[in-house]
Design an enzyme around this catalytic site. Sequence first.
Site, PDB file in Angstrom:
ATOM      1  N   CYS A 283     -31.660  66.118 -23.545  1.00 26.59           N
ATOM      2  CA  CYS A 283     -31.688  67.365 -22.763  1.00 26.59           C
ATOM      3  C   CYS A 283     -30.930  68.504 -23.435  1.00 26.59           C
ATOM      4  CB  CYS A 283     -31.128  67.126 -21.378  1.00 26.59           C
ATOM      5  SG  CYS A 283     -32.096  65.980 -20.404  1.00 26.59           S
ATOM      6  N   GLY A 284     -30.667  68.366 -24.713  1.00 21.17           N
ATOM      7  CA  GLY A 284     -30.060  69.474 -25.440  1.00 21.17           C
ATOM      8  C   GLY A 284     -28.560  69.352 -25.657  1.00 21.17           C
ATOM      9  N   LYS A 285     -28.008  68.173 -25.437  1.00 14.14           N
ATOM     10  CA  LYS A 285     -26.556  68.015 -25.603  1.00 14.14           C
ATOM     11  C   LYS A 285     -26.146  68.210 -27.068  1.00 14.14           C
ATOM     12  CE  LYS A 285     -22.946  64.589 -24.534  1.00 14.14           C
ATOM     13  NZ  LYS A 285     -22.739  63.253 -23.944  1.00 14.14           N
ATOM     14  N   ARG A 397     -31.013  56.101 -35.098  1.00 14.51           N
ATOM     15  CA  ARG A 397     -29.751  56.847 -35.026  1.00 14.51           C
ATOM     16  C   ARG A 397     -29.014  56.863 -36.355  1.00 14.51           C
ATOM     17  NH1 ARG A 397     -27.580  58.207 -29.719  1.00 14.51           N
ATOM     18  NH2 ARG A 397     -29.247  57.793 -28.253  1.00 14.51           N
TER      19      ARG A 397
HETATM   20  C1  SPV Z   1     -26.424  57.881 -25.061  1.00 14.49           C
HETATM   21  O1  SPV Z   1     -27.475  57.284 -24.808  1.00 14.49           O
HETATM   22  O2  SPV Z   1     -25.903  58.660 -24.247  1.00 14.49           O
HETATM   23  C2  SPV Z   1     -25.758  57.689 -26.352  1.00 14.49           C
HETATM   24  C3  SPV Z   1     -26.181  56.571 -27.179  1.00 14.49           C
HETATM   25  O3  SPV Z   1     -24.861  58.405 -26.680  1.00 14.49           O
HETATM   26  S1  SPV Z   1     -25.638  55.051 -26.603  1.00 14.49           S
HETATM   27  O4  SPV Z   1     -24.524  54.631 -27.428  1.00 14.49           O
HETATM   28  O5  SPV Z   1     -26.745  54.137 -26.730  1.00 14.49           O
HETATM   29  O6  SPV Z   1     -25.223  55.182 -25.235  1.00 14.49           O
HETATM   30 MN    MN Z   2     -24.060  59.557 -25.017  1.00 14.60          MN
END
Ligand code: SPV
Ligand code: MN
Length: 634
Positions: A283-285, A397
């Site tokens: 969402c744009g974070k 990622r």
């Molecule tokens: C998120 O999904 O908000 C993340 C990646 O930052 S995780 O580490 O998978 O939660």
């Molecule tokens: Mn996160």
Amino acid sequence: MRFPEAVKSLDVRDPLEVIARVASREQLERISRLPNKRLLLDIAEIVLVAQPASIFVHTGSEDDREYVRRRALASKEEIPSKVPRHTVHFDGPLDLARDKANTRILVGSGERIAMVNTLERDRGLAEVSQLFRGVMAGREMFVGLYVYGPEGSPLSLYGVQVTDSAYVIHSEDILYRNGYRAFLENPDLDYMLFIHSAGERDERGWSKNVEKRRIYIDLHGNSVYSVNTQYAGNTVGLKKLALRLAVYKGLREGWLAEHMFIIGMRGPGGRVTYFTGAFPAGCGKTATTMIADTVVGDDLAIIREIEGEPRAINPEVGMFGIIDGVNPADDPEIYGILVNPEAEIIFCNVLLTEDGEVWWRGKPTEPRRGLNYAGEWWPGKVGADGREILPSHPNARFTVSIRLLEKLDPRIDDPMGVPVSGFIFGGRDPATLPPVVEAFSWQHGIVTMGAALESERTAAVLGETGVMELNPFAILDFLSISPGKFTELHLRFAEKLVKVPRVFQVNYFLRGKDGGYLAEKRDKIVWLRWMEHRVHGELGAIPSPIGYIPLYEDLCELFDKHLSKDFPENLYEEMFAMRTSQLLSKIERVRSAYEQDPDAPLELFEILGEQYRRVENLRSRYGDRVSPFKLDKR
Ligand code: SPV
Ligand code: MN
């Protein structure tokens, strides 16, 4: 006891004797220097249950960091690419994201937490005791000690990771500050304990028993058990597992653990104004973080009251960011880091081509034959379901140090954190909320923008798209307490403050009549500049039923100054129109969700009720869609 049933034979007088059975002399020496008695007992107990062949305790030295990198390659958890410091890790096709169903908060018998996935504690502990029995046989057990925040900070927490995965420790070496020294110096550090095993792995290195994947959070023991999984969101303890423990600790101690970025915005006279921001995934974070003037953190924040001011630290020093779509034009800074051969990077679930290039969607090159999250990959490959297999996964990622960011805020390591002037909440909302709104007060913002945060379900999640889902404070997946309690905690938090932050709501995803987005990606900077000025009382605003909205003239000036573009009046009118029916439906959805939460404070319903009446009034006067020019200026 961490494993209630499994350990009958632990001689509590001598944990070192147990550890000595698997530790080399050098490693035993490292462990025996640790003055924390409880920690030695914990390690000994895990050794007894999981039965590793050897143990490695990370001191944080460069030699140890190098050792972990080598072990990750030797165990084939990471694969080298053609750039020596860039490695690739695959989680396996069934282990590519957080496992919501099998992530449980352990609770007392009969206890329930609204909107949170729970399991009876005794049952959960019995189950993981079983799953961890002998799980590390023949393997090396890594012990990593970390500080969850700047060293010496009263806001920092401490975490101990025990895992048989060198990849997990390697990730933590990039993402967190090593805490071996802090543990040496302080015999009674209170710490979170993360116990992880990838479980049996197949010839490709994937966890074999993903159907027995379990992530159990024991608030009572300040510990988390994670087994039969590798995806970092399930395994890297200090990331999202710690967040649940921190939320709970914060509730008891009166501070906030948040799923928020921390950014700085420059203003006149060289001032830097800090904002924290919560957005659900996608969402744009990250985009907002990257267009800010300075970055303290991109994902997590711990916020405490210090001398009447809210102060925030980033518990991390690295980013575990989504790589899908990162390209040189839209994300020059991140892209530059990802192709920098000097940067140490772990790429997860991308494509590794035969000639050793790390490829993801967004790279200017074409994807070529190689290895990806589903095994061998070639252009046009289709899966068992007949659908084409993407070269790089949408949740692929990168793990990299945040210190490589040019915009890194110099106060990232400040033990006192940074003062927070504004809280921002953002979701993906195609039809209801304007691009930016400021709350009337802390209470109003916390309830109608934080607790009521909704986001549109995207195609990445199963089910109908276009449905609005409640995601309070963008932290629902990581809550260990009810959203009602979390809201109440925020409301009470401000009572201690002399300087209360402003609260804002943003929405980058509002669509126009033709279905297209009304705002451009780069418009974010204007909303941020507006908020920065509002914090300093430099701009007026129009009180709408849902909060203060910008004046047209002010936005014209900001668009011109920061983006050199015109801002047509009809665009403003469309963006900031009050969509009254939609707004009322939103309030109704939120209210009925919190009616199911016995912890929801009365204040929440009162504030929602007032908002409802204001919107309803406006609708009865002007109808379904009300131009901002019809609202009274102030
Ligand atoms: C998120 O999904 O908000 C993340 C990646 O930052 S995780 O580490 O998978 O939660
Ligand atoms: Mn996160």
